[in-house]
Design an enzyme around this catalytic site. Structure first.
Site, short mmCIF file in Angstrom:
data_model
loop_
_atom_site.label_atom_id
_atom_site.label_comp_id
_atom_site.label_asym_id
_atom_site.label_seq_id
_atom_site.Cartn_x
_atom_site.Cartn_y
_atom_site.Cartn_z
CD GLU A 153 42.04 -32.56 5.31
OE1 GLU A 153 41.88 -31.64 6.12
OE2 GLU A 153 41.10 -33.13 4.72
CB CYS B 123 37.98 -32.63 1.08
SG CYS B 123 37.57 -31.10 0.26
#
Ligand code: SF4
Length: 358
Positions: free
Chosen positions: A92, A348
């Site tokens: 990501e 996250c």
């Protein structure tokens, strides 16, 4: 060979080693990091002689990371990318645009070995380190996105281009667990002839890897350091952050003191506020006492809920009281981070976990 893995000096040495003039280095570097080209070709690198280009095309590649998924938050301030690596793993990268700052949040590993209980990446476990080139490629990806957005905005409203100015290594992974690759990537991102991110615009976030903090101090690395604290006593911290069993709180604080003393810089202490767990006045007093007198700033972040953890974010009133105690009783400065991007799972690892579990 991924060209994003190379420092400018290494690129120059490679040219010399292949029998070409080192003078091509500057132009090649600017194709990579100013023009942000996506391939090695005559169209994208017209000023590189065909012989040189052919050698690079045959023996090197540009590790551009394709986008597997892209999501915008409803408030328009956060854009999250799931990027595909060569081995089909995904990481990501997040672009945040608010409070006048443009920041990329980038990953340092696929998954994470630290296992923080409230973190989606921790719940995923560790798969592998990222290479320096894979870390650099994320910064280049965000720089490309910003260039495209700037062009669109300029066409519609005559505004000037926006460049990438800040990077936080707070995405998937523990940066100090992948120290060498992360530092190499930072050096490449920092290079003044390329992306040119100032050293003090880059923040490394660690869960408390003591040897890494001491190494940063010994090497006098000029980046900012953020330490995820989350609790002010060893038992409470170990329950939230399993890495605290390996590097206990007193060792961590000793390393932080050494870091601040050696570098002269303050540390940002991250505190994820979880209702009823670590958002009480007693906890605020404990962290206030722990950090009083140190060059410190506490960043308070209401928990980003994840499916693998049943804690809930603190209430606004409790967060305000926490902050007031830090400031009024201990003179410890703090900020309250807003929970932006919550609707796109901007914590996250959340997008990557969703992708893995289908
Ligand atoms: S919070 Fe950071 S260090 Fe902890 S598990 Fe998640 S990615 Fe790893």
């Amino acid at each position: 060979m991924n060209l994003y893995d190379l420092t400018r000096d290494e690129l120059k040495a490679l040219l010399v080693n292949w029998g070409f003039s080192p003078f091509h280095t500057t132009r090649l570097w600017s194709y990579l990091y100013l023009d942000l080209v996506t391939e090695i070709s005559a169209e994208s690198m017209p000023e590189i002689p065909p012989k040189v280009r052919a050698r690079f095309a045959a023996e090197a590649s540009l590790g551009v990371l394709p986008t597997a998924q892209e999501t915008d938050s409803s408030d328009g301030f956060t854009r999250k990318y799931l990027l595909r690596l060569n081995d089909d793993e995904k990481i990501e990268t997040v672009l945040m645009r608010y409070t006048g700052r443009v920041t990329a949040c980038i990953s340092s590993q696929v998954g994470c070995a630290m296992g923080c209980v409230f973190c989606a990446t921790g719940q995923m476990g560790y798969t592998r380190h990222l290479t320096a080139g894979e870390i650099v490629a994320q910064a280049v990806h965000v720089a490309r996105v910003l260039r495209a957005l700037s062009r669109e905005a300029k066409a519609s409203a005559g505004v000037s281009p926006v460049r990438l100015r800040n990077i936080v290594l707070m995405g998937m992974g523990e940066p100090l667990h992948n120290y060498d690759a992360v530092m190499r990537a930072i050096d490449i991102i920092h290079d003044g002839n390329g992306l040119a991110l100032a050293a003090d615009r880059i923040t490394l976030s660690t869960v408390g890897v003591v040897p890494g903090i001491l190494r940063l101090a010994a090497e006098q690395r000029p980046q900012h350091l953020a330490v995820s604290l989350h609790a002010a006593t060893q038992p409470e911290r170990a329950a939230l952050v399993p890495a605290a069993r390996k590097w206990p709180l007193d060792e961590l604080m000793a390393a932080c003191r050494t870091y601040s003393k050696t570098t002269g810089r303050r540390i940002f202490y991250e505190w994820t506020l979880i209702e009823g767990k670590n958002d009480t006045p007693e906890q605020a007093r404990a962290v206030g006492a722990l950090l009083q007198g140190l060059p410190a700033q506490v960043n308070l972040i209401p928990l980003n809920p994840t499916s693998g953890y049943d804690g809930v974010p603190t209430r606004t009133e409790a967060a305000r009281t926490f902050q007031k105690i830090l400031s009024e009783e201990f003179a410890v400065p703090s900020t309250m981070r807003q929970r932006r991007g919550i609707d796109i799972a901007a914590g996250c690892g959340q997008l990557a976990v969703a992708d893995r579990t289908g």
